[in-house]
Design an enzyme around this catalytic site. Structure first.
Site, PDB file in Angstrom:
ATOM      1  N   CYS A 199       0.886  -1.168   0.000  1.00  0.00           N
ATOM      2  CA  CYS A 199       0.000   0.000   0.000  1.00  0.00           C
ATOM      3  C   CYS A 199       0.915   1.206   0.000  1.00  0.00           C
ATOM      4  CB  CYS A 199      -0.897   0.031   1.236  1.00  0.00           C
ATOM      5  SG  CYS A 199      -1.841   1.588   1.398  1.00  0.00           S
ATOM      6  N   CYS A 224      -0.065   3.407  -6.616  1.00  0.00           N
ATOM      7  CA  CYS A 224      -1.107   3.011  -5.659  1.00  0.00           C
ATOM      8  C   CYS A 224      -1.379   1.577  -6.057  1.00  0.00           C
ATOM      9  CB  CYS A 224      -2.361   3.866  -5.817  1.00  0.00           C
ATOM     10  SG  CYS A 224      -3.827   3.114  -5.031  1.00  0.00           S
TER      11      CYS A 224
END
Lengths: 232, 232
Positions: B83, B197
């Protein structure tokens, strides 16, 4: 959502990663926080289950129980094992933990029913050990189905090599031999085919869809896990 | 192969499952036992990182540190976090553990170099928080690249909704908005685009390949983890 699913994986690692993907994709959710918390214990070092059962190889049970201890310590509330052959040690694993261990054969039987296949001969593909232990034959015959398994030559020439190709990351090459055996089971009268080794659905997904019902043991176990997670 | 990789995941859960898949597929291995042992702590309940950074939402750090404690207890030797936005708390996480925490921005910079993109403007796509914290701008500019980021209207109209679609399991629908912004960055002069991302590569993989280099932060982190696992 406070129940944590424990996943005893790594057998093989691609199958357990794929299980995590399917668990997520099959969960109705709009954002991260609505998904199911899970801990995946991916230990590919677990001794080969088929070699242990059929060839006198090292017993995998101690490694399986180490994984269960790890998942207990992580706070998990149930255990899913995305490896059919490991279910040959199901009774010993369930006896060793207070957590419920979801059974992949029961989940796959539920999947057959969900697909509307309620009777008739069912083709079962799996490792040589899964078939020799009669995991599916017993589980499905108790519920009224009759099982057809591949011939010895098909196991040796296609199913076992197909599974090994997936474990070696050669997924696309696994399609042809695995799909050929699935088709052969249907030609022999099977109404549906159980993909009863978690490597097999990966190979089968790498080519054109098969024109008959297939019960994917990865998806079946993921659905059972979601049902557990969503129950009170 | 006795080092265990800890994966602090669930942010989102599809991205961390995909990380496990890529970790496996990028590892040279012929059989289960040659793959990398790993524990994935998939906790999708971690408070939203972007909301915390930009909107005064709940601090995710306590949940991140609980995951790190769990991975330490499981015997892991290093931690990978698929993440990007969570890397806004990197210093606090690394200060809280003796285990090395692999840095996704450094891994992605290595990926750009591996792709042969050694200079010039680089397009960076990520969450609004990742861009506002300048995680990539700082990390890449230190190594000689110059960053281009999407316009505010592109963030609001395409990137943020595209990420949300992946988190809601609507992966195929995420392709068009995400690919459009990647193309727009290249039209503005980017030599390559960083998918900064971990939801973005999933959306981008759901459609035709883009005709320019893309540095996928999931693959980049997987390669860094394999390098760690295979080092003495």
């Amino acid at each position: 959502m406070s129940k944590i699913l424990g996943v005893l994986g790594g057998m093989g690692p691609l199958a357990s990663a794929h299980f995590m993907l399917r668990l997520t994709l099959l969960t109705p959710a709009e954002r991260d926080q609505e998904h199911i918390p899970a801990v995946l214990w991916s230990d590919p070092r677990v001794p080969d289950r088929t070699a242990a059962r059929l060839g006198g190889g090292e017993d995998p049970l101690p490694a399986l129980l180490r994984g269960i201890r790890g998942l207990e310590a992580a706070g998990c509330g149930a255990i899913a094992i995305p490896c059919n052959t490991a279910h040959g040690w199901y009774a010993a694993m369930q006896a060793a933990t207070a957590l419920p261990v979801l059974h992949i054969v029961e989940a796959t039987a539920d999947e057959l029913a969900r697909l509307g296949v309620t009777e008739g001969p069912i083709g079962v593909m799996g490792t040589a050990a899964t078939l020799a232990m009669r995991l599916y034959q017993q589980g499905l015959e108790q519920r009224g189905w009759h099982c057809l398994v591949p011939e010895a030559a098909e196991m040796e020439g296609q199913v076992t090599p197909g599974i090994a190709l997936v474990k070696a990351n050669r997924v696309a090459e696994a399609y042809a031999p695995l799909a050929e055996v699935a088709r052969s089971l249907v030609a022999r009268g099977a109404r549906a085919v159980v993909l009863g080794c978690t490597e097999i659905p990966l190979g089968i997904a790498a080519g054109p869809a098969l024109p008959f019902p297939v019960a994917d043991s990865i998806d079946a176990l993921a659905r059972a896990a979601i049902t557990w997670a969503r129950a009170d």
